[in-house]
Design a protein around this motif. Sequence first.
Motif, PDB file in Angstrom:
ATOM      1  N   GLY A 149      13.714 -16.391  22.859  1.00 34.50           N
ATOM      2  CA  GLY A 149      12.747 -17.319  24.118  1.00 34.50           C
ATOM      3  C   GLY A 149      12.093 -16.729  25.357  1.00 34.50           C
ATOM      4  N   HIS A 150      11.471 -15.276  25.514  1.00 35.93           N
ATOM      5  CA  HIS A 150      10.558 -15.278  25.727  1.00 35.93           C
ATOM      6  C   HIS A 150       8.757 -14.596  25.212  1.00 35.93           C
ATOM      7  N   GLU A 151       8.648 -15.253  25.822  1.00 35.02           N
ATOM      8  CA  GLU A 151       6.938 -14.896  25.438  1.00 35.02           C
ATOM      9  C   GLU A 151       6.107 -13.218  26.266  1.00 35.02           C
ATOM     10  N   TYR A 152       6.320 -12.143  25.300  1.00 32.48           N
ATOM     11  CA  TYR A 152       5.595 -11.676  25.930  1.00 32.48           C
ATOM     12  C   TYR A 152       4.490 -11.019  25.041  1.00 32.48           C
ATOM     13  N   THR A 153       2.631 -10.305  24.941  1.00 33.68           N
ATOM     14  CA  THR A 153       2.329 -10.081  23.652  1.00 33.68           C
ATOM     15  C   THR A 153       2.634  -9.002  23.359  1.00 33.68           C
ATOM     16  N   ALA A 154       2.223  -8.565  22.527  1.00 32.63           N
ATOM     17  CA  ALA A 154       2.652  -6.450  22.484  1.00 32.63           C
ATOM     18  C   ALA A 154       1.908  -5.642  23.163  1.00 32.63           C
ATOM     19  N   ASP A 155       0.339  -6.399  23.713  1.00 32.51           N
ATOM     20  CA  ASP A 155      -0.220  -5.377  24.543  1.00 32.51           C
ATOM     21  C   ASP A 155       0.735  -5.211  25.736  1.00 32.51           C
ATOM     22  N   TYR A 156       1.418  -6.907  26.707  1.00 31.49           N
ATOM     23  CA  TYR A 156       1.924  -6.224  28.043  1.00 31.49           C
ATOM     24  C   TYR A 156       3.483  -5.095  27.477  1.00 31.49           C
ATOM     25  N   ILE A 157       4.054  -5.947  26.384  1.00 31.41           N
ATOM     26  CA  ILE A 157       4.922  -4.979  25.971  1.00 31.41           C
ATOM     27  C   ILE A 157       4.512  -2.584  25.664  1.00 31.41           C
ATOM     28  N   ARG A 158       3.065  -3.059  25.688  1.00 33.57           N
ATOM     29  CA  ARG A 158       2.969  -1.481  25.554  1.00 33.57           C
ATOM     30  C   ARG A 158       2.715  -0.976  26.780  1.00 33.57           C
ATOM     31  N   LYS A 159       2.459  -1.495  27.817  1.00 33.50           N
ATOM     32  CA  LYS A 159       2.157  -1.343  29.328  1.00 33.50           C
ATOM     33  C   LYS A 159       3.478  -1.240  30.436  1.00 33.50           C
ATOM     34  N   VAL A 160       4.361  -1.847  29.808  1.00 37.82           N
ATOM     35  CA  VAL A 160       5.466  -1.361  30.402  1.00 37.82           C
ATOM     36  C   VAL A 160       6.493  -0.488  29.655  1.00 37.82           C
ATOM     37  N   LEU A 161       6.316  -0.019  28.242  1.00 37.79           N
ATOM     38  CA  LEU A 161       6.900   0.317  27.609  1.00 37.79           C
ATOM     39  C   LEU A 161       5.901   2.507  27.836  1.00 37.79           C
ATOM     40  N   ASP A 162       4.792   2.465  29.214  1.00 39.40           N
ATOM     41  CA  ASP A 162       4.232   3.208  29.197  1.00 39.40           C
ATOM     42  C   ASP A 162       4.787   3.731  31.074  1.00 39.40           C
ATOM     43  N   PRO A 163       4.815   4.587  30.122  1.00 39.44           N
ATOM     44  CA  PRO A 163       5.665   5.954  31.251  1.00 39.44           C
ATOM     45  C   PRO A 163       4.171   6.208  32.376  1.00 39.44           C
ATOM     46  N   ASP A 164       3.516   6.559  32.287  1.00 38.42           N
ATOM     47  CA  ASP A 164       2.077   6.430  33.137  1.00 38.42           C
ATOM     48  C   ASP A 164       2.076   4.942  34.390  1.00 38.42           C
ATOM     49  N   ASP A 165       2.148   3.714  33.421  1.00 35.24           N
ATOM     50  CA  ASP A 165       2.367   2.935  34.030  1.00 35.24           C
ATOM     51  C   ASP A 165       3.314   1.920  34.845  1.00 35.24           C
ATOM     52  N   PRO A 166       2.444   1.192  35.829  1.00 32.04           N
ATOM     53  CA  PRO A 166       4.080   0.965  37.161  1.00 32.04           C
ATOM     54  C   PRO A 166       5.119   0.181  36.814  1.00 32.04           C
ATOM     55  N   ARG A 167       4.713  -0.896  35.830  1.00 31.25           N
ATOM     56  CA  ARG A 167       4.461  -1.910  35.610  1.00 31.25           C
ATOM     57  C   ARG A 167       6.710  -2.251  35.140  1.00 31.25           C
ATOM     58  N   SER A 168       7.609  -3.098  35.455  1.00 29.08           N
ATOM     59  CA  SER A 168       8.748  -2.798  35.033  1.00 29.08           C
ATOM     60  C   SER A 168       8.898  -3.979  34.357  1.00 29.08           C
ATOM     61  N   ASN A 169       9.908  -4.421  33.227  1.00 34.85           N
ATOM     62  CA  ASN A 169      10.576  -5.507  33.011  1.00 34.85           C
ATOM     63  C   ASN A 169      11.885  -6.035  32.211  1.00 34.85           C
ATOM     64  N   ARG A 170      13.368  -5.803  32.832  1.00 35.22           N
ATOM     65  CA  ARG A 170      14.248  -5.705  32.527  1.00 35.22           C
ATOM     66  C   ARG A 170      14.236  -5.686  31.093  1.00 35.22           C
ATOM     67  N   ASP A 171      13.852  -7.405  30.607  1.00 35.30           N
ATOM     68  CA  ASP A 171      14.276  -7.639  29.860  1.00 35.30           C
ATOM     69  C   ASP A 171      13.616  -6.962  27.914  1.00 35.30           C
ATOM     70  N   ILE A 172      12.077  -6.708  28.491  1.00 34.62           N
ATOM     71  CA  ILE A 172      11.938  -5.866  27.824  1.00 34.62           C
ATOM     72  C   ILE A 172      12.353  -4.206  27.449  1.00 34.62           C
ATOM     73  N   ILE A 173      12.319  -3.539  28.506  1.00 35.50           N
ATOM     74  CA  ILE A 173      13.362  -2.156  28.752  1.00 35.50           C
ATOM     75  C   ILE A 173      14.282  -2.690  27.252  1.00 35.50           C
ATOM     76  N   ALA A 174      15.119  -3.700  27.870  1.00 32.50           N
ATOM     77  CA  ALA A 174      17.049  -3.943  27.434  1.00 32.50           C
ATOM     78  C   ALA A 174      16.682  -3.936  25.932  1.00 32.50           C
ATOM     79  N   GLU A 175      15.396  -4.868  25.078  1.00 33.17           N
ATOM     80  CA  GLU A 175      15.293  -5.163  23.659  1.00 33.17           C
ATOM     81  C   GLU A 175      14.504  -3.987  23.321  1.00 33.17           C
ATOM     82  N   ALA A 176      13.723  -2.938  23.663  1.00 31.77           N
ATOM     83  CA  ALA A 176      13.580  -2.273  23.566  1.00 31.77           C
ATOM     84  C   ALA A 176      14.610  -0.995  22.909  1.00 31.77           C
TER      85      ALA A 176
END
Length: 78
Positions: A30-57
């Motif tokens: 039930g969570h809709e995120y683009t692959a591009d946004y997910i890549r940004k969240v997972l990028d160690p040099d990007d300040p974005r953070s998202n608990r759902d994405i990190i947990a799923e990764a």
Amino acid sequence: MITKKAAKKLIKELPRGSARLISQRLKIQGHEYTADYIRKVLDPDDPRSNRDIIAEANALRKELKELSISMEDDILKS
């Protein structure tokens, strides 16, 4: 949310194309995120953070590791 060191380890252990797979898995939940946004969240040099994405990764990383170990065991038993 996670340290830069942990983010680097996580992204290193995920195969290429994981962002799209994570996006699909999250969509089922039930969570809709683009692959591009997910890549940004997972990028160690990007300040974005998202608990759902990190947990799923992390869940995907663990599943792939277990699958790899299982396949190796099957191969060695043959």
